[in-house]
Design a protein around this motif. Structure first.
Motif, PDB file in Angstrom:
ATOM      1  N   ILE A  57      31.349  35.295  39.436  1.00  0.00           N
ATOM      2  CA  ILE A  57      32.809  35.156  39.472  1.00  0.00           C
ATOM      3  C   ILE A  57      33.021  34.591  40.867  1.00  0.00           C
ATOM      4  CG2 ILE A  57      34.918  36.514  39.775  1.00  0.00           C
ATOM      5  CD1 ILE A  57      33.719  38.428  38.121  1.00  0.00           C
ATOM      6  N   ARG A  58      32.306  34.939  42.095  1.00  0.00           N
ATOM      7  CA  ARG A  58      32.805  34.281  43.329  1.00  0.00           C
ATOM      8  C   ARG A  58      32.437  32.865  43.500  1.00  0.00           C
ATOM      9  NH1 ARG A  58      31.360  39.679  45.200  1.00  0.00           N
ATOM     10  NH2 ARG A  58      29.354  39.483  45.245  1.00  0.00           N
ATOM     11  N   GLU A  59      31.518  32.602  42.652  1.00  0.00           N
ATOM     12  CA  GLU A  59      30.843  31.066  42.479  1.00  0.00           C
ATOM     13  C   GLU A  59      31.690  30.191  41.624  1.00  0.00           C
ATOM     14  OE1 GLU A  59      28.481  27.818  43.763  1.00  0.00           O
ATOM     15  OE2 GLU A  59      28.612  29.983  44.572  1.00  0.00           O
ATOM     16  N   LEU A  60      31.822  30.926  40.650  1.00  0.00           N
ATOM     17  CA  LEU A  60      32.845  30.133  39.536  1.00  0.00           C
ATOM     18  C   LEU A  60      34.261  29.640  40.352  1.00  0.00           C
ATOM     19  CD1 LEU A  60      32.195  31.945  36.186  1.00  0.00           C
ATOM     20  CD2 LEU A  60      31.138  29.563  36.962  1.00  0.00           C
ATOM     21  N   GLN A  61      34.946  30.752  41.000  1.00  0.00           N
ATOM     22  CA  GLN A  61      36.117  30.542  41.722  1.00  0.00           C
ATOM     23  C   GLN A  61      36.058  29.310  42.650  1.00  0.00           C
ATOM     24  OE1 GLN A  61      36.578  34.389  43.360  1.00  0.00           O
ATOM     25  NE2 GLN A  61      38.077  34.882  41.626  1.00  0.00           N
ATOM     26  N   LYS A  62      34.805  28.768  43.039  1.00  0.00           N
ATOM     27  CA  LYS A  62      34.943  27.619  43.913  1.00  0.00           C
ATOM     28  C   LYS A  62      35.061  26.516  43.456  1.00  0.00           C
ATOM     29  CE  LYS A  62      31.552  30.038  47.125  1.00  0.00           C
ATOM     30  NZ  LYS A  62      30.197  29.959  47.787  1.00  0.00           N
ATOM     31  N   HIS A  63      34.818  26.322  42.116  1.00  0.00           N
ATOM     32  CA  HIS A  63      34.678  25.198  41.184  1.00  0.00           C
ATOM     33  C   HIS A  63      35.723  25.145  40.014  1.00  0.00           C
ATOM     34  CE1 HIS A  63      30.986  24.269  43.227  1.00  0.00           C
ATOM     35  NE2 HIS A  63      30.559  25.731  42.778  1.00  0.00           N
ATOM     36  N   PHE A  64      36.157  26.276  39.262  1.00  0.00           N
ATOM     37  CA  PHE A  64      36.773  26.259  38.159  1.00  0.00           C
ATOM     38  C   PHE A  64      38.194  27.262  38.271  1.00  0.00           C
ATOM     39  CE2 PHE A  64      32.525  26.034  36.856  1.00  0.00           C
ATOM     40  CZ  PHE A  64      32.575  24.615  36.334  1.00  0.00           C
ATOM     41  N   PRO A  65      39.249  27.085  37.481  1.00  0.00           N
ATOM     42  CA  PRO A  65      40.284  27.844  37.795  1.00  0.00           C
ATOM     43  C   PRO A  65      40.176  29.308  36.986  1.00  0.00           C
ATOM     44  CG  PRO A  65      40.707  26.075  35.921  1.00  0.00           C
ATOM     45  CD  PRO A  65      39.401  25.803  36.661  1.00  0.00           C
ATOM     46  N   ILE A  66      39.615  30.042  37.592  1.00  0.00           N
ATOM     47  CA  ILE A  66      39.253  31.202  37.163  1.00  0.00           C
ATOM     48  C   ILE A  66      39.613  32.604  38.154  1.00  0.00           C
ATOM     49  CG2 ILE A  66      36.925  31.134  38.045  1.00  0.00           C
ATOM     50  CD1 ILE A  66      36.144  32.798  35.275  1.00  0.00           C
ATOM     51  N   LYS A  67      40.103  33.658  37.992  1.00  0.00           N
ATOM     52  CA  LYS A  67      40.244  34.712  38.796  1.00  0.00           C
ATOM     53  C   LYS A  67      40.000  36.310  38.246  1.00  0.00           C
ATOM     54  CE  LYS A  67      45.189  35.864  37.995  1.00  0.00           C
ATOM     55  NZ  LYS A  67      46.407  36.074  38.667  1.00  0.00           N
ATOM     56  N   ARG A  68      39.842  36.987  39.104  1.00  0.00           N
ATOM     57  CA  ARG A  68      39.576  38.573  38.657  1.00  0.00           C
ATOM     58  C   ARG A  68      40.856  38.884  37.963  1.00  0.00           C
ATOM     59  NH1 ARG A  68      36.021  41.963  41.339  1.00  0.00           N
ATOM     60  NH2 ARG A  68      36.709  43.383  39.868  1.00  0.00           N
ATOM     61  N   SER A  69      40.676  39.462  36.834  1.00  0.00           N
ATOM     62  CA  SER A  69      41.954  40.186  35.896  1.00  0.00           C
ATOM     63  C   SER A  69      41.996  41.210  36.870  1.00  0.00           C
ATOM     64  CB  SER A  69      41.286  40.658  34.720  1.00  0.00           C
ATOM     65  OG  SER A  69      40.175  41.392  34.619  1.00  0.00           O
ATOM     66  N   PRO A  70      43.321  41.661  36.714  1.00  0.00           N
ATOM     67  CA  PRO A  70      43.921  42.937  37.417  1.00  0.00           C
ATOM     68  C   PRO A  70      43.620  44.025  36.823  1.00  0.00           C
ATOM     69  CG  PRO A  70      45.793  41.835  36.409  1.00  0.00           C
ATOM     70  CD  PRO A  70      44.527  40.957  36.122  1.00  0.00           C
ATOM     71  N   MET A  71      43.613  45.313  37.546  1.00  0.00           N
ATOM     72  CA  MET A  71      43.401  46.753  37.152  1.00  0.00           C
ATOM     73  C   MET A  71      44.663  47.445  36.960  1.00  0.00           C
ATOM     74  SD  MET A  71      40.976  48.322  40.048  1.00  0.00           S
ATOM     75  CE  MET A  71      40.617  49.504  39.112  1.00  0.00           C
ATOM     76  N   ARG A  72      44.773  48.143  36.198  1.00  0.00           N
ATOM     77  CA  ARG A  72      46.260  48.995  36.221  1.00  0.00           C
ATOM     78  C   ARG A  72      46.119  50.587  36.527  1.00  0.00           C
ATOM     79  NH1 ARG A  72      49.324  48.160  30.564  1.00  0.00           N
ATOM     80  NH2 ARG A  72      49.656  46.182  31.584  1.00  0.00           N
ATOM     81  N   LEU A  73      46.827  50.705  37.381  1.00  0.00           N
ATOM     82  CA  LEU A  73      46.940  51.942  38.070  1.00  0.00           C
ATOM     83  C   LEU A  73      48.118  52.777  37.879  1.00  0.00           C
ATOM     84  CD1 LEU A  73      45.397  50.829  41.450  1.00  0.00           C
ATOM     85  CD2 LEU A  73      44.199  51.745  39.541  1.00  0.00           C
ATOM     86  N   ARG A  74      47.958  54.244  37.869  1.00  0.00           N
ATOM     87  CA  ARG A  74      49.257  54.906  37.906  1.00  0.00           C
ATOM     88  C   ARG A  74      49.026  55.713  39.468  1.00  0.00           C
ATOM     89  NH1 ARG A  74      48.996  57.946  33.760  1.00  0.00           N
ATOM     90  NH2 ARG A  74      50.708  57.048  32.594  1.00  0.00           N
TER      91      ARG A  74
END
Length: 363
Positions: free
Chosen positions: A160-177
């Motif tokens: 994921i960290r390597e892909l973020q350097k080259h392509f439009p991609i980001k970590r999906s958020p997590m939902r908390l209470r």
């Protein structure tokens, strides 16, 4: 002293033997096992030891049939009970696998890593996950190689960290209470949530307690959880990965004018990074049929009878047979179904990928 393993009649020697090797006290000890059973035993799937071991005998060299010496067993294991020693080697030893089996394991782990990446990432513009096939193509683009000695989850985070350097991609958020005293939220937590660019989904006040449902970057969870605990509150994970629902086009185009449909527009809309990535992926599919009457000086075009399409010159023709489109139509041909176009094939693959991984999104 040597003792040769009994091999199945008509089989090549040692083709049905998986060797587990353990080096201890300066000596090498080996046991002969059945293929594909060692991993099942270690994972707890297989319970019958006789289904795993070909014989409860410890060797110093399985290939040559050389038995381990009793004095070496006592020096290394403190006993000469071969049944117990076999169990220890089975648990702690290194599995020696053949080339094809190793290739199969690496291929399965590559798929597992791609699945984890798909679950944990989204397209930053549409807030939807990429398909598993696109993630695998992107991993090939960055020349990712699987490390069999590292966990799939750790490698997925590195990917994921390597892909973020080259392509439009980001970590999906997590939902908390988050549940804490209301005055503590106003005093300390509200500013931090703004600083972390947290999206607050809902707030609910019950007496002096405030319950907040929010979405944030998974990398900030530890800091958030520690802060909430210090404020006499508690945090609860509602969803590991959150993806948008509904029509992608509607989400993407909401609040924006459709420039392409305006009769006054003279310039095409500027492509976003995500659109360019999608176009790049589509280039791997082949062009539709061409008109044979467009000129006599064109390069000879080849036609695939399975896909019922013109696929280009000799090089493109060879590449076509490796494509997902051709393989998909081959499967349809065996079921006596008509061929489909490249676009329809992409839609089918994306649909099947989405269905296959639907149950893994919310874990």
């Amino acid at each position: 002293m040597s003792r040769t393993l009994v091999q199945p009649v008509g089989q090549k020697k040692l083709t049905n033997v998986a060797v587990v090797r353990l080096k201890k006290h300066g000596n090498r000890f080996e046991i002969a096992c059945y293929k594909n059973k060692v991993l099942s035993w270690r994972s707890g799937v297989e319970k019958d030891l006789d289904e795993v071991l070909q014989s409860q005998i410890v060797y110093s060299n399985v290939a040559k049939g050389v038995l381990a010496k009793s004095k070496d067993l006592k020096a290394a294991f403190g006993m000469d009970d071969q049944a117990k020693i076999c169990l220890e080697i089975l648990e702690k030893g290194e599995l020696q696998v053949a080339g094809k089996e190793r290739e199969s394991q690496l291929s399965n782990q590559f798929r597992d890593i791609a699945t984890i990446v798909m679950q944990k990432t989204i397209n930053p513009e549409t807030q939807r996950p990429y398909t598993i096939s696109m993630i695998e193509r992107l991993m090939h683009e960055i020349h990712f190689a699987v490390d069999p000695h590292s966990s799939s989850k750790k490698q997925a985070l590195d990917v994921i960290r390597e892909l973020q350097k080259h392509f439009p991609i980001k970590r999906s958020p997590m939902r908390l209470r988050l549940t804490l005293p209301q005055h503590n939220f106003e005093d300390s937590l509200a500013g931090k949530l703004n600083e972390w660019k947290t999206v607050i989904v809902s707030k609910d006040v019950s007496g002096s307690q405030l319950s907040i449902v929010c979405e944030m970057d998974p990398g900030l969870f530890r800091d958030c959880d520690a802060l909430v605990r210090n404020l006499q509150g508690r945090s609860e994970i509602l969803a590991i990965s959150v993806h948008s629902e509904g029509n992608i086009d509607a989400d993407h185009c909401d609040g924006h004018e459709d420039v392409s449909s305006s009769p006054l527009s003279t310039e095409p809309p500027k492509k976003s990074a995500t659109d360019e990535l999608t176009d790049k992926m589509k280039k791997q599919t082949l062009a539709p049929k061409s008109d044979p009457a467009e000129g006599s000086n064109q390069v000879k075009q080849n036609k695939c009878s399975t896909c019922d399409a013109i696929v280009g010159d000799a090089k493109q023709y060879r590449e076509h047979f490796k494509s997902d489109w051709h393989k998909h139509n081959l499967k349809r041909k065996t079921r006596q179904l008509p061929p489909i176009s490249a676009e329809e094939c992409n839609a089918d693959v994306e649909l099947s990928d989405s269905k296959g991984n639907l149950n893994e999104y919310n874990f």
